[in-house]
Design a protein around this motif. Structure first.
Motif: not given
Lengths: 56, 219, 254, 223
Positions: B8, B10-11, B14-15, D106-107, D115
């Motif tokens: 989470q 990391r997401m 990135r955003a 985003m991954l 995940y």
């Protein structure tokens, strides 16, 4: 408690009667809303029947 | 579960561009008050706790409107609901990730706002502690609100109506902890109550959010 | 659930059975409420002696206090119906909740208006940031939130269940709101006003001649709510069972 | 290659006979009645093929089978127990592929697999054959947001390949797949069935010739 003091509410008539007036107005308004709701419900049941017949 | 949290975060990293908007909203709204009410430090320090709390509450509600919407739109919400793991835990991880990305900036920026409102520096620790607890409660409430309106398109208007009444106790105790500290009184009572509210929310809200997510995806 | 208990719930909660049974019950409630309210008004407006402090102005409590009780009771009713609907998936519970919500909001509005009409003679302004009026105001927003949420989904079942969750969380929050607003008021006790007209009054109403009309009015309001919620629930259950045969017979459609 | 509760003694047989049995199901979306009295039986190692015009309830049926919401009328039995009796455990039995890919944009593909592995948990995950049909390492190591629709679909099908769930519910799985993608999916589904799994597939496009459905259910005409 005589009629005159009853209507004048000992000088508070300007507040007591609007309070009760508003209260019962809203409660009667609820009844009217309930009638309109019942009409809508009955109409939609009838309509659902018509559209349902067309589909099957 | 920490793997989930890592993914989470990391997401979010990135955003990170998307998470700037609520912070800008927060700082912008705070800067409107001196423009509206005049720059006199005495007045501003008087209204500082109220402004910071109302601002943080509104920023949280705006920020959390879309917490579960991206999961809903890309279909991963369905996979979350089909996971044999308890949904409350997955929701809790999502809420903590949301707190880090959306509420932590509000707490870190509080000193800047304190500066703008000529807030007495010795009271800054009370401000930060109470703001951390407040944003914790608001994050949980925001998650519940987002879960309740996840299927709706126009939820941004509906969310404040749902959440603000529920958030009033947090607002009262949060702002008044700082108000008491400002007057030199002991702010511990409201802080304890705020902590109690946070733990109550921590116990109750994830369960309600999980139920709301299941309801949202029901046929 | 033991067999007998779940059979009873499912028999009672089956829509056609409810639709048939609720009509006589609704009428009975309506009659009792009409009589009780009439007696309560007579007792409250005519028989009860004027208050030594507020004169006849205090008679507003016979509308203000019962509707305040009703606004709280109906919110708890929403939460309980929501819980039953969510756990046992009983459609009737959601129908009762969505029938009761507007009535609760109406009683809250009555409480707020009569409260401010009472504050004017006692305090000189229509709105007093008094603890009870403020928590009633927040309760009003909670009602609006529950109603708005339940109506913003095109699938009525999702709307019912989402509103049920919000009502349950709201019901847990209502006492918290109440005490936080009380604490907030004691904090600002000194700055805004000495004592307040509502607290002082309720504790001193010991005279039984003032008290019994209050209870009769409360009974009248409860029966009014009973009659109205059953009536609205019948329409709500129809709306949720549009294409069932029993609904068509009940409506007398061909 | 055992398919099913890896933790519970290997093979599919261990967890019951993997039969999906639907009786008298009424499909309803909100107020609209979609289908009345749907009956379907899918044996172990076979799959059902749901056809029907758009909005006829194909997706609704798959979502009800996946446990999203309880049907008002009708019973759904999996391995002899109804969904109600399964309760929370039912979630581990099902792999659901909806219209949406269900992957995080985003991954990267690898991170998406990791995940999903965390979501599904150890018992729901198994290592497929050495050369998996949907080899994620062949895809560019970029956030899926920047991949094409076909590539994203391959990532979500890769998640399916690793899934150990005995019941697969595939809603329009052939969309955005090119020719060899469809063939690869056919092989994947075939291997799942030979391993004793069960599946329900809803689709517009014709299935690859290698896949022969045990039963075909026509939705859209309310019996």
């Amino acid at each position: 408690m005589t009629w005159s003091t009853f209507w004048s509410m000992g000088g508070f008539a300007l507040y007591v009667w609007p309070a009760f007036g508003f209260g019962f107005l809203v409660m009667v308004g609820n009844l009217v809303a309930a009638v309109r709701l019942e009409k809508r419900a009955r109409r939609e049941v009838r309509e659902a029947r018509e559209t349902h017949d067309l589909e099957s | 579960m920490n793997g989930l949290l890592g993914a989470q975060l990391r997401m979010i990293y990135r955003a990170r561009g998307d998470y700037l908007a609520p912070v800008i909203f927060y700082v912008l709204v705070a800067s409107l008050f001196p423009l509206a009410l005049g720059p006199s430090p005495r007045l501003l320090s008087l209204i500082a706790p109220g402004v910071i709390w109302i601002d943080a509450t509104l920023a949280s509600v705006v920020a959390f409107a879309g917490l579960f919407r991206d999961d809903h739109d890309d279909g991963s919400l369905e996979q979350m609901l089909l996971s044999p793991r308890p949904l409350e835990l997955i929701v809790l991880v999502r809420v903590f990730a949301g707190w880090v990305s959306l509420s932590l900036p509000l707490v870190l920026l509080a000193p800047l706002l304190a500066l703008w409102f000529s807030f007495p520096p010795p009271i800054l620790p009370v401000l930060l502690v109470s703001l951390v607890l407040t944003t914790g409660c608001l994050t949980l409430l925001g998650a519940l609100g987002s879960a309740l309106t996840v299927g709706l398109r126009h939820s941004l208007v509906l969310l404040p109506v749902l959440l603000l009444p529920l958030a009033t106790p947090v607002l009262i105790f949060g702002a008044h902890a700082v108000l008491l500290a400002e007057r030199g009184l002991d702010p511990r009572t409201p802080l304890y109550v705020l902590a109690a509210l946070f733990f109550l929310a921590l116990a109750l809200i994830p369960k309600a959010t999980a139920a709301a997510l299941r309801v949202a995806l029901e046929v | 659930m033991s067999g007998r208990w779940s059979r009873w719930i499912h028999r009672w909660a089956s829509p056609p059975y409810f639709y048939r049974v609720s009509r006589p019950w609704g009428r009975a409630f309506a009659v009792v409420s009409f009589v009780a309210i009439a007696i309560g008004l007579y007792g409250g407006l005519w028989l009860a002696p004027p208050d030594f402090q507020q004169g006849n102005g205090f008679r507003i409590i016979y509308m203000h206090v019962p509707s305040a009780w009703m606004s709280l009771f109906i919110f708890v009713f929403l939460a309980v119906c929501g819980l039953i609907g969510l756990i046992w998936r009983i459609k009737l519970a959601h129908a009762m909740a969505s029938a009761a919500a507007p009535i609760g909001a109406a009683f809250t509005a009555i409480t707020l208006v009569t409260g401010s009409l009472w504050a004017k003679p006692m305090w000189g302004t229509f709105w007093v940031w008094d603890a009870r009026l403020t928590s009633e105001l927040i309760l009003f927003f909670l009602y609006l939130g529950v109603i708005a949420l339940s109506r913003s989904f095109e699938n009525p079942q999702t709307g019912d269940r989402a509103a049920a969750i919000l009502a349950i969380v709201g019901a847990v929050d209502v006492p918290i709101i109440h005490y936080s607003v009380d604490w907030w008021q004691t904090l600002h006790q000194g700055s805004i006003f000495r004592g307040n007209p509502f607290d002082g009054h309720l504790h001193t109403t010991v005279a039984p001649s003032m008290l019994w009309p209050l209870l009769v009015m409360w009974l009248g309001f409860m029966c009014y709510f009973g009659a109205l919620v059953l009536w609205r629930a019948r329409s709500e259950i129809l709306l949720r069972q549009l294409d069932t045969d029993w609904a068509r017979e009940a409506v007398g459609a061909p | 290659m055992p398919l099913g509760r890896g933790g519970r003694g290997g093979g599919v047989i261990a967890c019951g006979q993997n039969v999906l049995d639907i009786e008298g199901l009424v499909l309803r979306r909100g107020r609209r009645l979609l289908a009345r009295r749907v009956d379907l039986r899918v044996d172990r190692g076979a799959f059902a093929y749901i056809v029907g015009p758009n909005g006829s309830g194909k997706s609704t049926l798959l979502r009800v089978l996946a446990g999203f919401g309880r049907p008002e009328e009708g019973v759904i039995r999996w391995s002899g127990r109804t969904i109600g009796e399964w309760g929370g455990a039912y979630r581990g039995e099902v792999a659901f592929l909806g219209h949406l890919e269900g992957i995080k944009s985003m991954l990267t593909p690898e991170e998406n697999l990791a995940y999903r592995r965390l979501l599904v948990g150890p018992t729901g995950w198994r290592v497929p054959t050495p050369s998996p049909f949907f080899d994620v390492s062949a895809l560019p190591d970029l956030p899926c947001q920047r991949l094409s629709a076909g590539q994203r679909r391959r990532v979500s099908l890769a998640c399916l390949e690793y899934s150990a769930a005995p019941l697969w519910l595939l809603d329009e799985p052939l969309t955005a797949l090119d020719h060899d993608g469809i063939a690869a999916l056919g092989g994947l589904l075939a291997r799942h069935l030979t391993a004793g799994g069960t599946a329900v597939v809803a689709s517009h496009q014709p299935l690859p010739p290698s896949l022969v459905p045990a039963t075909v259910l026509e939705l859209g005409t309310k019996r």
